[in-house]
Design a protein around this motif. Structure first.
Motif, short mmCIF file in Angstrom:
data_model
loop_
_atom_site.label_atom_id
_atom_site.label_comp_id
_atom_site.label_asym_id
_atom_site.label_seq_id
_atom_site.Cartn_x
_atom_site.Cartn_y
_atom_site.Cartn_z
N GLY A 242 44.66 21.39 46.54
CA GLY A 242 45.31 21.47 45.24
C GLY A 242 44.38 21.27 44.07
O GLY A 242 44.82 21.28 42.91
N VAL A 243 43.11 21.08 44.34
CA VAL A 243 42.14 20.82 43.27
C VAL A 243 41.22 22.01 43.07
O VAL A 243 41.07 22.53 41.96
CB VAL A 243 41.32 19.55 43.57
N GLN A 244 40.60 22.47 44.15
CA GLN A 244 39.74 23.65 44.07
C GLN A 244 40.48 24.86 44.64
O GLN A 244 41.08 24.75 45.71
CB GLN A 244 38.44 23.40 44.84
N TRP A 245 40.39 25.99 43.94
CA TRP A 245 41.24 27.13 44.26
C TRP A 245 40.43 28.35 44.64
O TRP A 245 39.35 28.59 44.10
CB TRP A 245 42.12 27.47 43.05
N THR A 246 40.98 29.12 45.58
CA THR A 246 40.45 30.44 45.92
C THR A 246 41.39 31.49 45.35
O THR A 246 42.57 31.54 45.71
CB THR A 246 40.35 30.62 47.44
N ARG A 247 40.88 32.29 44.45
CA ARG A 247 41.72 33.28 43.79
C ARG A 247 42.00 34.47 44.72
O ARG A 247 41.10 34.99 45.37
CB ARG A 247 41.07 33.75 42.49
N LYS A 248 43.27 34.88 44.75
CA LYS A 248 43.70 36.05 45.51
C LYS A 248 44.68 36.85 44.65
O LYS A 248 45.80 37.13 45.04
CB LYS A 248 44.36 35.61 46.82
N ASP A 249 44.22 37.20 43.46
CA ASP A 249 45.10 37.81 42.46
C ASP A 249 45.76 39.09 42.96
O ASP A 249 46.89 39.40 42.59
CB ASP A 249 44.31 38.09 41.18
N ASN A 250 45.05 39.83 43.80
CA ASN A 250 45.61 41.10 44.27
C ASN A 250 46.77 40.90 45.24
O ASN A 250 47.47 41.85 45.59
CB ASN A 250 44.52 41.94 44.94
N GLU A 251 47.01 39.66 45.69
CA GLU A 251 48.13 39.38 46.59
C GLU A 251 49.39 38.94 45.84
O GLU A 251 50.41 38.67 46.46
CB GLU A 251 47.73 38.31 47.60
N MET A 252 49.33 38.85 44.51
CA MET A 252 50.48 38.42 43.74
C MET A 252 51.66 39.36 43.93
O MET A 252 52.80 38.93 44.10
CB MET A 252 50.11 38.32 42.25
N GLY A 253 51.42 40.66 43.87
CA GLY A 253 52.47 41.64 44.15
C GLY A 253 53.36 41.99 42.98
O GLY A 253 54.24 42.84 43.12
N LEU A 254 53.16 41.36 41.83
CA LEU A 254 53.91 41.70 40.63
C LEU A 254 52.94 42.10 39.54
O LEU A 254 52.00 41.36 39.24
CB LEU A 254 54.77 40.52 40.15
N ASP A 255 53.18 43.25 38.92
CA ASP A 255 52.31 43.72 37.84
C ASP A 255 53.18 44.48 36.84
O ASP A 255 54.39 44.63 37.02
CB ASP A 255 51.22 44.62 38.40
N VAL A 256 52.55 44.94 35.78
CA VAL A 256 53.29 45.71 34.78
C VAL A 256 53.82 47.00 35.42
O VAL A 256 53.25 47.50 36.40
CB VAL A 256 52.41 46.04 33.56
N SER A 257 54.89 47.52 34.84
CA SER A 257 55.50 48.76 35.33
C SER A 257 55.34 49.85 34.27
O SER A 257 55.05 49.56 33.11
CB SER A 257 56.98 48.53 35.63
N PRO A 258 55.51 51.12 34.64
CA PRO A 258 55.32 52.21 33.67
C PRO A 258 56.27 52.12 32.48
O PRO A 258 55.92 52.50 31.37
CB PRO A 258 55.59 53.47 34.51
#
Length: 299
Positions: A242-258
Motif C-alpha cells: 500500500g506504500v509503493q505502487w506498480t502502475r498498470k494503467d492499461n488494465e483500468m478498462g475505463l476511458d473516454v468514449s467517442p
C-alpha cells in the motif's frame, strides 16, 4: 447516472466525486458534491440499490455541510473524498476544502467532518483543516483517501507546491503521498512519496481510491492529469504494502468514449464490492457536470 435537477439552490448542477458507502444490505449511499449558482460545492447524497446501483432509492434534500465561514480553508466549497467507519455509529468524512487566492488560483486542504449516527448527519471536527499547509506541502494537500487498518489510520493524498502554465492557464503540480495516524485526527506535516509523476507530460494525480484485497495486497484507482490533454484520465495500480505502487494503467478498462458524458474526460473513480460484484462510480466531462456514472467491473 444521476445529476441534480437544478431545483435546489445548493445543488444547481454537478454530482462530483461519487463516494460509495454500504449503508445496509440493500442500499449504497453515494456521497457526492453539488454546486450552487456561484460554483461552490456542498456535499449531499443519493441512495441507490445495492443490487442495481443505477436505480435511485432516495435523494437527500439538504446538504450535509455548508460552505465554511469567510476566511476559512473551505469557504469556497467542499468536496467529499472518503468515508471511514470508526465504530458502530461513528463515521469520519474527509473532504477537500477550496480557498480562492490571488497570487495562485486556489489552495486545497483536507478537512474532517464526523457523524455520530452512522452517516446520516455530519458536523465539522474543526474549522481548520486536519491536513493543513506545511513547509514542504504548501499549496495542495487534498484528494485524501483514508482507511482504518487495524489500530492505525492510513492516508493516501496528493500534495504539491508548484504551478505550470498550460494553454494560458496556470495548473498545479502534485504527486501521491502517504502517511499514518493513530487516531485519524493528527497527521504529519510531510508525507512519504508514494507514487511519482512519470515523464514530462504528467502534472497531477487526482482522488486516489484504495482497495485492500483478501490476500493482503492493495489496488488503487486514481485520476491522471497530463499536459498534453485538457482533462483527467483514469489510472490503476497495485501494491504489496500500500506504500509503493506498480502502475498498470492499461488494465483500468475505463476511458473516454467517442460521444456522451465521458467524451472529453473521465475521473474520480471509486469502487465498492457487493457480494460477487464490484461497482465503479466515476465522473465524466467537466468534473461531473452531467452527473455521476457507474460501471460493473469485469474480472
Amino acid at each position: 447516472m444521476w445529476k441534480p435537477d437544478g431545483s435546489l439552490d445548493w445543488a444547481r448542477s454537478h454530482a462530483m466525486g461519487p463516494t460509495p458507502y454500504r449503508l445496509n444490505d440493500d442500499v449504497i449511499r453515494v456521497y457526492l458534491t453539488c454546486l450552487d449558482d456561484k460554483g461552490r460545492g456542498r456535499p449531499g447524497y443519493v441512495d441507490v440499490s445495492s443490487v442495481d446501483p443505477t436505480r435511485i432509492v432516495t435523494v437527500g434534500a439538504e446538504p450535509l455541510l455548508d460552505v465554511g465561514a469567510p476566511g476559512t480553508f473551505d469557504d469556497n466549497g467542499l468536496m467529499v473524498l472518503s468515508l471511514v467507519p470508526v465504530d458502530a455509529n461513528t463515521v469520519y468524512m474527509y473532504y477537500a476544502g477550496f480557498e480562492l487566492c490571488v497570487s495562485v488560483r486556489y489552495r486545497i486542504f483536507t478537512g474532517l467532518a464526523i457523524s455520530r449516527d452512522g452517516g446520516a448527519t455530519f458536523e465539522r471536527y474543526s474549522q481548520a483543516p486536519v491536513l493543513d499547509r506545511s513547509d514542504s506541502e504548501r499549496i495542495i494537500r487534498g484528494g485524501s483517501f483514508v482507511m482504518k487498518d487495524g489500530d492505525r489510520f492510513r492516508l493516501w493524498y496528493v500534495a504539491g507546491n508548484e504551478w505550470v502554465e498550460l494553454n494560458g492557464k496556470m495548473m498545479p503540480v502534485y504527486d501521491l503521498r502517504y502517511q499514518e495516524s493513530l487516531d485519524g485526527l493528527q497527521w504529519s506535516g510531510t508525507g512519504h512519496l508514494s507514487m511519482a509523476l512519470t515523464g514530462d507530460d504528467e502534472h497531477g494525480f487526482g482522488r486516489p481510491w484504495i482497495q485492500k484485497c483478501d490476500d493482503g495486497t492493495y489496488r488503487m484507482f486514481y485520476s491522471i492529469r497530463r499536459r498534453s490533454l485538457a482533462a483527467y484520465r483514469l489510472g490503476y495500480a497495485e501494491s504489496c504494502d500500500g506504500v509503493q505502487w506498480t502502475r498498470k494503467d492499461n488494465e483500468m478498462g475505463l476511458d473516454v468514449s467517442p460521444t456522451g458524458v465521458e467524451s472529453q474526460a473521465i475521473m474520480y473513480s471509486a469502487t465498492l464490492t457487493v457480494g460477487a460484484k464490484t461497482y465503479c462510480f466515476y465522473n465524466g466531462n467537466n468534473f461531473g457536470e452531467q452527473g455521476f456514472c457507474v460501471a460493473e467491473m469485469v474480472t
